[in-house]
Motif scaffolding. Structure first.
Motif, mmCIF file in Angstrom:
data_model
loop_
_atom_site.group_PDB
_atom_site.id
_atom_site.type_symbol
_atom_site.label_atom_id
_atom_site.label_comp_id
_atom_site.label_asym_id
_atom_site.label_seq_id
_atom_site.Cartn_x
_atom_site.Cartn_y
_atom_site.Cartn_z
ATOM 1 N N TYR A 17 88.133 54.860 -105.208
ATOM 2 C CA TYR A 17 87.584 55.919 -103.703
ATOM 3 C C TYR A 17 88.658 56.673 -104.137
ATOM 4 C CZ TYR A 17 85.960 51.228 -101.374
ATOM 5 O OH TYR A 17 85.157 50.306 -101.313
ATOM 6 N N SER A 50 89.910 49.115 -98.652
ATOM 7 C CA SER A 50 88.873 49.246 -97.382
ATOM 8 C C SER A 50 89.688 48.442 -96.179
ATOM 9 C CB SER A 50 88.289 48.282 -97.832
ATOM 10 O OG SER A 50 86.998 48.573 -98.818
ATOM 11 N N ASN A 86 92.181 50.762 -94.565
ATOM 12 C CA ASN A 86 91.327 51.743 -93.926
ATOM 13 C C ASN A 86 91.152 51.526 -92.289
ATOM 14 O OD1 ASN A 86 91.923 53.098 -96.541
ATOM 15 N ND2 ASN A 86 90.663 53.449 -97.074
ATOM 16 N N VAL A 125 85.004 51.941 -97.548
ATOM 17 C CA VAL A 125 85.430 51.494 -97.907
ATOM 18 C C VAL A 125 84.798 50.033 -98.384
ATOM 19 C CG1 VAL A 125 86.702 51.989 -95.573
ATOM 20 C CG2 VAL A 125 84.542 51.330 -95.292
ATOM 21 N N GLN A 126 84.390 49.207 -97.672
ATOM 22 C CA GLN A 126 83.188 48.304 -98.671
ATOM 23 C C GLN A 126 82.470 47.873 -97.231
ATOM 24 O OE1 GLN A 126 86.118 46.060 -101.849
ATOM 25 N NE2 GLN A 126 85.023 45.250 -100.483
ATOM 26 N N SER A 172 93.464 45.585 -98.920
ATOM 27 C CA SER A 172 92.642 45.780 -99.835
ATOM 28 C C SER A 172 91.296 44.954 -99.999
ATOM 29 C CB SER A 172 93.399 46.176 -101.185
ATOM 30 O OG SER A 172 93.063 45.083 -101.781
ATOM 31 N N GLY A 173 90.438 45.676 -100.384
ATOM 32 C CA GLY A 173 89.120 44.494 -100.501
ATOM 33 C C GLY A 173 88.852 44.107 -101.610
ATOM 34 N N ALA A 189 79.440 50.954 -101.393
ATOM 35 C CA ALA A 189 81.182 51.133 -101.101
ATOM 36 C C ALA A 189 80.192 52.754 -99.502
ATOM 37 C CB ALA A 189 81.758 52.352 -101.742
#
Length: 318
Positions: A37, A64, A67, A81-82, A144-145, A249
């Motif tokens: 990312y 993600s 975000n 982001v995912q 986070s993702g 993504a």
């Protein structure tokens, strides 16, 4: 006096958000250093700087989940982001049931597929996710993702934080601690050919742990995962193909950005897809068809206008 000060701070926040969304600097959530990312965000910024039509400022974030929260709170204007997290946050599902739905953002373009990597040292006795019982494992940074995916994968095997010692580490620290033997395994949700995993494989011998068919089926039935294979020789010393799950993504933006800004951003990404592929270690696949595939949240009207002019209709917000 305190009330007046609070009112002034609130007013300044609104004015700052309004300025950013009105055609000036686009604040772009770039996640942490060492991740794809971050590569993609900085590549888009560099392209925009050279092009001159948009001004982008990258911001380091946890990933993600952070975000989408920061976008919904107007602290960010754009981020990658995912797709599963964007969808779940938008609808208040799965890990976002307690917090409720997060709104105020929409999609621009699907960029690349991210595989869930589970990495251990090659000399480790860990050969399956079940073997993580009692081990020390990096599950990624908070919000986070990687963290959300790690928890979901562990849960699919009946493992939780009482059975696995979970550590919230960024990519760089996770790689360093795995190399030094301070942790036993690390989860990374990243595009294939991820730099952090490749560099780690050159520093010490590693192996990738696969996800079995039963767990894959359970994950796909519950969340927005797809099947994924990490081909052999993707990383240094990787002699076998590894089965896992993956997510897409997606570049998303704050709904406050104008149609003109987002249309320019969409065109910037498409016009420079080849350069993005050269500067991002993931397999970037930006075509009109692939760009909307697997994106389950509405698109921004600026992106929709770009697609419409090229014969593709997408669902928009509002």
């Amino acid at each position: 006096m305190k009330k007046l000060l609070a009112l002034l701070i609130a007013l300044m926040t609104v004015l700052l958000c309004s300025c950013s969304s009105g055609g000036e600097t686009i604040r772009f959530g770039a996640a942490g250093t060492g991740g794809i990312y971050n590569e993609a965000a900085n590549s888009i910024k560099s392209i925009a700087d050279a092009d001159g039509t948009l001004k982008i400022e990258t911001k380091t974030t946890a990933g993600s989940a952070a975000n989408v929260r920061l976008l919904s709170q107007n602290y960010l204007d754009a981020a990658i982001v995912q797709s599963d997290i964007a969808h779940d946050a938008f609808n208040g599902e799965n890990n976002f049931e307690k917090s409720g739905s997060l709104e105020g953002y929409s999609a621009v373009v699907g960029m690349f597929t991210e595989a869930c990597h589970i990495v251990v040292r090659k000399d480790s006795d860990i050969n399956s996710v079940d073997d993580l019982l009692g081990k020390t494992v990096s599950i990624g940074e908070e919000e986070s993702g990687s963290e959300l995916n790690a928890k979901q994968i562990l849960s699919a095997y009946g493992l939780n934080s009482k059975m696995v010692k979970e550590k919230n580490l960024n990519y760089a620290d996770a790689a360093k601690q795995l190399q030094n033997g301070e942790i036993d395994a690390a989860f990374f949700t990243l595009g294939l050919n991820a730099t952090v995993v490749e560099e780690l494989s050159k520093q010490c011998d590693i192996k990738l742990i696969g996800i079995d068919d039963a767990a894959v089926k359970k994950l796909k039935n519950t969340y927005s995962y797809v099947d994924c294979k990490i081909p052999k020789n993707t990383y240094n010393g990787q002699s076998d193909e590894v089965g896992t799950v993956a997510v897409k993504a997606v570049l998303i933006v704050n709904d406050r950005l104008s149609v003109e800004q987002v249309k320019k951003l969409t065109q910037l990404v498409f016009d420079n897809a080849q350069e993005l592929q050269l500067t991002v270690s993931a397999d970037v696949d930006i075509t009109l068809e692939k760009a909307v595939e697997g994106v389950k949240i509405p698109f921004h009207k600026g992106a929709a206008e770009y697609y419409s002019e090229r014969g593709i209709t997408v669902k928009t917000a509002g």
